[in-house]
Design an enzyme around this catalytic site. Structure first.
Site, PDB file in Angstrom:
ATOM      1  N   LYS A   9     -52.537  27.398 -64.918  1.00  0.00           N
ATOM      2  CA  LYS A   9     -53.795  26.731 -65.256  1.00  0.00           C
ATOM      3  C   LYS A   9     -54.882  27.758 -65.599  1.00  0.00           C
ATOM      4  O   LYS A   9     -54.692  28.970 -65.400  1.00  0.00           O
ATOM      5  CB  LYS A   9     -54.214  25.855 -64.081  1.00  0.00           C
ATOM      6  CG  LYS A   9     -53.198  24.756 -63.744  1.00  0.00           C
ATOM      7  CD  LYS A   9     -53.685  23.866 -62.608  1.00  0.00           C
ATOM      8  CE  LYS A   9     -52.644  22.830 -62.257  1.00  0.00           C
ATOM      9  NZ  LYS A   9     -53.118  21.896 -61.219  1.00  0.00           N
ATOM     10  N   TYR A  49     -51.375  14.191 -67.571  1.00  0.00           N
ATOM     11  CA  TYR A  49     -51.757  13.714 -66.241  1.00  0.00           C
ATOM     12  C   TYR A  49     -51.904  12.185 -66.178  1.00  0.00           C
ATOM     13  O   TYR A  49     -52.628  11.682 -65.310  1.00  0.00           O
ATOM     14  CB  TYR A  49     -53.057  14.384 -65.810  1.00  0.00           C
ATOM     15  CG  TYR A  49     -52.857  15.811 -65.310  1.00  0.00           C
ATOM     16  CD1 TYR A  49     -51.966  16.087 -64.277  1.00  0.00           C
ATOM     17  CD2 TYR A  49     -53.566  16.875 -65.863  1.00  0.00           C
ATOM     18  CE1 TYR A  49     -51.775  17.381 -63.812  1.00  0.00           C
ATOM     19  CE2 TYR A  49     -53.384  18.177 -65.390  1.00  0.00           C
ATOM     20  CZ  TYR A  49     -52.490  18.418 -64.370  1.00  0.00           C
ATOM     21  OH  TYR A  49     -52.304  19.691 -63.893  1.00  0.00           O
ATOM     22  N   ASN A 112     -55.717  25.107 -58.479  1.00  0.00           N
ATOM     23  CA  ASN A 112     -54.569  25.537 -57.663  1.00  0.00           C
ATOM     24  C   ASN A 112     -53.541  26.303 -58.491  1.00  0.00           C
ATOM     25  O   ASN A 112     -52.350  26.298 -58.189  1.00  0.00           O
ATOM     26  CB  ASN A 112     -53.953  24.350 -56.927  1.00  0.00           C
ATOM     27  CG  ASN A 112     -53.389  23.314 -57.862  1.00  0.00           C
ATOM     28  OD1 ASN A 112     -53.575  23.398 -59.071  1.00  0.00           O
ATOM     29  ND2 ASN A 112     -52.696  22.335 -57.325  1.00  0.00           N
ATOM     30  N   HIS A 115     -49.043  24.356 -62.314  1.00  0.00           N
ATOM     31  CA  HIS A 115     -48.430  23.026 -62.260  1.00  0.00           C
ATOM     32  C   HIS A 115     -46.942  23.189 -62.499  1.00  0.00           C
ATOM     33  O   HIS A 115     -46.539  24.002 -63.332  1.00  0.00           O
ATOM     34  CB  HIS A 115     -49.015  22.117 -63.350  1.00  0.00           C
ATOM     35  CG  HIS A 115     -48.193  20.882 -63.579  1.00  0.00           C
ATOM     36  ND1 HIS A 115     -48.368  19.731 -62.837  1.00  0.00           N
ATOM     37  CD2 HIS A 115     -47.142  20.633 -64.404  1.00  0.00           C
ATOM     38  CE1 HIS A 115     -47.472  18.832 -63.219  1.00  0.00           C
ATOM     39  NE2 HIS A 115     -46.722  19.355 -64.178  1.00  0.00           N
ATOM     40  N   GLU A 126     -42.363  16.134 -69.644  1.00  0.00           N
ATOM     41  CA  GLU A 126     -43.375  17.175 -69.849  1.00  0.00           C
ATOM     42  C   GLU A 126     -42.913  18.219 -70.881  1.00  0.00           C
ATOM     43  O   GLU A 126     -43.705  18.661 -71.707  1.00  0.00           O
ATOM     44  CB  GLU A 126     -43.717  17.824 -68.502  1.00  0.00           C
ATOM     45  CG  GLU A 126     -44.456  16.851 -67.594  1.00  0.00           C
ATOM     46  CD  GLU A 126     -44.608  17.328 -66.152  1.00  0.00           C
ATOM     47  OE1 GLU A 126     -44.136  18.440 -65.827  1.00  0.00           O
ATOM     48  OE2 GLU A 126     -45.195  16.579 -65.347  1.00  0.00           O
TER      49      GLU A 126
HETATM   50  P1  CMP Z   1     -50.881  19.414 -60.299  1.00  0.00           P
HETATM   51  O1  CMP Z   1     -49.587  19.794 -59.688  1.00  0.00           O
HETATM   52  O2  CMP Z   1     -51.257  20.006 -61.601  1.00  0.00           O
HETATM   53  O3  CMP Z   1     -50.883  17.825 -60.459  1.00  0.00           O
HETATM   54  C1  CMP Z   1     -52.020  17.036 -60.288  1.00  0.00           C
HETATM   55  C2  CMP Z   1     -53.211  17.822 -59.948  1.00  0.00           C
HETATM   56  O4  CMP Z   1     -54.301  17.104 -59.453  1.00  0.00           O
HETATM   57  C3  CMP Z   1     -52.876  18.759 -58.815  1.00  0.00           C
HETATM   58  O5  CMP Z   1     -52.028  19.773 -59.270  1.00  0.00           O
HETATM   59  C4  CMP Z   1     -54.239  19.208 -58.348  1.00  0.00           C
HETATM   60  O6  CMP Z   1     -54.685  20.365 -59.018  1.00  0.00           O
HETATM   61  C5  CMP Z   1     -55.097  18.038 -58.763  1.00  0.00           C
HETATM   62  N1  CMP Z   1     -55.661  17.391 -57.588  1.00  0.00           N
HETATM   63  C6  CMP Z   1     -54.996  16.792 -56.592  1.00  0.00           C
HETATM   64  N2  CMP Z   1     -55.875  16.321 -55.687  1.00  0.00           N
HETATM   65  C7  CMP Z   1     -57.106  16.665 -56.128  1.00  0.00           C
HETATM   66  C8  CMP Z   1     -58.409  16.470 -55.640  1.00  0.00           C
HETATM   67  N3  CMP Z   1     -58.631  15.814 -54.490  1.00  0.00           N
HETATM   68  N4  CMP Z   1     -59.442  16.959 -56.352  1.00  0.00           N
HETATM   69  C9  CMP Z   1     -59.222  17.601 -57.527  1.00  0.00           C
HETATM   70  N5  CMP Z   1     -57.996  17.818 -58.046  1.00  0.00           N
HETATM   71  C10 CMP Z   1     -56.959  17.342 -57.347  1.00  0.00           C
END
Ligand code: CMP
Length: 143
Positions: A9, A49, A112, A115, A126
């Site tokens: 990301k 998403y 984070n 993904h 995907e």
């Molecule tokens: P990802 O694995 O990319 O898939 C969905 C994403 O939603 C997840 O990683 C997080 O980065 C994001 N996500 C999940 N919970 C929250 C939250 N409470 N606030 C913001 N982003 C979130």
């Protein structure tokens, strides 16, 4: 042989973690079969998403993923989906163990770093969404 979609990301790209993350997957024994740095548009982000469309953080998520380039990859190997997921660590940094990518580098659930597809079905969807078949390679490790 299983394939999985992995995306570093904007936070991972900007923090200079592409090399480290690619290296981890290489050293684990997965095989890189496709990769590109790209600026994601809103349409691709919303499709990617789509399952989170009703979540309160959906707008924030789309806005973050489209804010600057991401590094999209396809990795191949036995059980690639679950192996990659375990290397990434849990989505919530509170649960991400040291030694995992998120556990070593992250403290934010939104930013984070990475993904990864959560199932073989998600991986197929995907990979098709992010890559043309001409962008994916097929080769054997011979050395
Ligand atoms: P990802 O694995 O990319 O898939 C969905 C994403 O939603 C997840 O990683 C997080 O980065 C994001 N996500 C999940 N919970 C929250 C939250 N409470 N606030 C913001 N982003 C979130």
């Amino acid at each position: 042989m299983e394939r999985t979609f992995i995306m570093i990301k904007p936070d991972g790209v900007q923090r200079g973690l592409i090399g480290d993350i690619v290296s981890r997957f290489e050293h684990r024994g997965l095989k890189l079969v496709g990769a590109k740095l790209l600026q994601v548009d809103k349409e691709l982000a919303e499709k990617h998403y789509a399952e989170h469309r009703e979540r309160p953080f959906f707008g924030e998520l789309v806005s973050f993923i489209t804010s600057s380039p991401v590094f999209a990859m396809v990795w191949e190997g036995a059980n690639a989906v679950s192996i990659a997921r375990s290397m990434m660590g849990k989505t919530n940094p509170v649960d991400s163990l040291p030694g995992t990518i998120r556990g070593d580098y992250g403290i934010s659930v939104g930013m984070n770093l990475i993904h990864g597809s959560d199932s073989t079905e998600s991986a197929a969807r995907e990979i098709a969404l992010w890559f043309n078949s001409s962008e994916l390679t097929s080769y054997e490790h011979t050395i």
